[in-house]
Write a protein that holds these residues in place. Structure first.
Motif, PDB file in Angstrom:
ATOM      1  N   PRO A  62       0.845  -1.198   0.000  1.00 28.43           N
ATOM      2  CA  PRO A  62       0.000   0.000   0.000  1.00 28.43           C
ATOM      3  C   PRO A  62       0.879   1.246   0.000  1.00 28.43           C
ATOM      4  N   THR A  63       0.306   2.355  -0.458  1.00 28.81           N
ATOM      5  CA  THR A  63       1.045   3.617  -0.451  1.00 28.81           C
ATOM      6  C   THR A  63       1.233   4.060   0.994  1.00 28.81           C
ATOM      7  N   ALA A 105       6.419  -3.129   9.840  1.00 26.76           N
ATOM      8  CA  ALA A 105       6.115  -1.703   9.689  1.00 26.76           C
ATOM      9  C   ALA A 105       5.623  -1.150  11.014  1.00 26.76           C
ATOM     10  N   ALA A 106       6.187  -0.018  11.411  1.00 24.82           N
ATOM     11  CA  ALA A 106       5.789   0.617  12.669  1.00 24.82           C
ATOM     12  C   ALA A 106       5.571   2.103  12.434  1.00 24.82           C
ATOM     13  N   PRO A 124      -1.064  -8.522  -3.610  1.00 22.65           N
ATOM     14  CA  PRO A 124      -0.818  -7.626  -2.476  1.00 22.65           C
ATOM     15  C   PRO A 124      -0.158  -8.369  -1.322  1.00 22.65           C
ATOM     16  N   ALA A 125       0.635  -7.677  -0.555  1.00 26.61           N
ATOM     17  CA  ALA A 125       1.247  -8.265   0.633  1.00 26.61           C
ATOM     18  C   ALA A 125       0.175  -8.665   1.635  1.00 26.61           C
ATOM     19  N   MET A 126       0.450  -9.702   2.381  1.00 27.49           N
ATOM     20  CA  MET A 126      -0.471 -10.162   3.428  1.00 27.49           C
ATOM     21  C   MET A 126       0.020  -9.623   4.764  1.00 27.49           C
ATOM     22  N   ALA A 139      -3.150  -6.396  10.677  1.00 27.87           N
ATOM     23  CA  ALA A 139      -3.904  -5.570   9.730  1.00 27.87           C
ATOM     24  C   ALA A 139      -2.907  -4.760   8.916  1.00 27.87           C
ATOM     25  N   PRO A 140      -3.319  -4.199   7.785  1.00 28.28           N
ATOM     26  CA  PRO A 140      -2.407  -3.351   7.016  1.00 28.28           C
ATOM     27  C   PRO A 140      -1.937  -2.158   7.847  1.00 28.28           C
TER      28      PRO A 140
END
Length: 368
Positions: free
Chosen positions: A17-18, A38-39, A63-65, A69-70
């Protein structure tokens, strides 16, 4: 890129995602079989998440899993909540007396990450009362000045010789958010009982793109009676065939004379128009007319209809015919064209009564 042997597919990265580089740290790319974390960067808040790309992924649009949650990072909380919004758990809602759907958006300056993002709320509008009624309804202007949304209000017709007595029911739409919205008329109507007794054909004496000539009309009357009170004068203006005034400001106010008239004097008023610019053709619908409308005393204002004559920008122009040319619509807005013999027979008594109510025409010089 990687070469693929015959019968083999090229391995592909997963799509991400962007993510705002000002808000999120990590997971800039994710190849097949890889994981990343990702943090949220300070001062933003949100869960730390893990992204994974399937082993042997050959789908370039896969898409990445994400788990749990995203990536999602929230703006710092507002120090001052704008009027109309209220917290509801982790979400926002519209406050009492507001309507709509609250939308929270984190606005980030991507060119300078040192400037903290701002939480912007939108979507909630204040519910307001309606504006005063349309003056063309000819209502008592001290009534129904601020009708609350979803409610009705009864207003009386203005008290004057030229308006019938009655009650008009108005309604402001539910959840109205427009302070300029006038209440809708639900029932009732204030009928106009007066008009000028005569409006002569207009001859345009200007051969250029302007209008020049004499507008000649008689005094106001009320169903044949010449002694009419509450009128301060007359306004002359251009209008289209739907009675809409043509923009341009080419109007003329003519004050009411002090004379007392016992009969309809066709040339009681003579107004000279000299090189008045002709309205642009795109500014009106259908034919163009000269209208003479009544202007009442303070608290009444201009009447919505009047008498009119057809106007053509030619050297000699004839009106649509008859006293006042085409007349204003009836109170119901309808006009009747063509009747059978039986209809005429039924309406004959009504027509005779109407003729009897017409103002008595003056003989030449017959003015008092």
């Amino acid at each position: 890129s990687r070469l693929a042997a015959p019968g083999c597919a090229l391995l592909q990265k997963c799509t991400l995602p962007t993510l705002s580089v000002c808000q999120v740290d990590g997971c800039t790319q994710l190849g097949p079989g890889q994981t990343c974390t990702a943090a949220c960067k300070a001062p933003y808040s949100g869960p730390t998440v893990t992204g994974r790309c399937p082993v042997n992924n050959t789908n370039a649009s896969m898409p990445a899993m994400w788990s749990p949650a995203p990536p999602y990072c929230k703006c710092p909380d507002l120090t001052e909540v704008p009027e109309g919004y209220a917290r509801e758990g982790s979400d926002w809602r519209c406050e009492t007396n507001y309507t709509g759907t609250a939308v929270a958006r984190c606005v980030v300056n991507e060119k300078n990450c040192l400037i903290p993002g701002t939480l912007v709320l939108s979507g909630c509008l204040l519910v307001v009362p309606c504006a005063p009624p349309d003056p063309s309804l000819l209502l008592d202007r001290s009534q129904c000045l601020s009708v609350p949304d979803g409610l009705d209000c009864n207003a009386s017709c203005v008290e004057t010789d030229c308006v019938s007595a009655g009650i008009v029911r108005l309604r402001c739409p539910p959840l109205n958010t427009d302070p300029l919205k006038r209440p809708d008329r639900i029932s009732g109507l204030c009928d106009v009982l007066c008009e000028v007794c005569s409006l002569e054909e207009f001859a345009d004496m200007d051969q250029g793109p302007s209008v020049s000539g004499t507008v000649m009309f008689g005094p106001v009357h009320r169903q044949g009676a010449m002694d009419v009170k509450g009128i301060t004068g007359y306004r002359i203006f251009f209008a289209d065939e739907c009675w809409e005034e043509v923009p341009g400001g080419n109007s003329r106010f003519v004050p009411q004379r002090d004379d007392a008239f016992e009969c309809c004097l066709a040339d009681a008023y003579k107004v000279e128009l000299e090189a008045v610019p002709m309205p642009d053709r795109d500014s009106y619908r259908g034919s163009l007319y000269l209208v003479v409308a009544l202007v009442g005393v303070e608290g009444i204002g201009e009447f919505p209809f009047g008498a009119r004559v057809l106007l053509n920008d030619v050297f000699r122009n004839a009106s649509a015919g008859g006293v006042g040319g085409a007349r204003a619509p009836t109170s119901s807005g309808h006009r009747s064209f063509g009747m059978s013999a039986s209809s005429v027979a039924r309406l004959l008594p009504v027509l005779l009564a109407a003729v009897a109510a017409l103002p008595r025409l003056c003989a030449p010089g017959g003015r008092r």
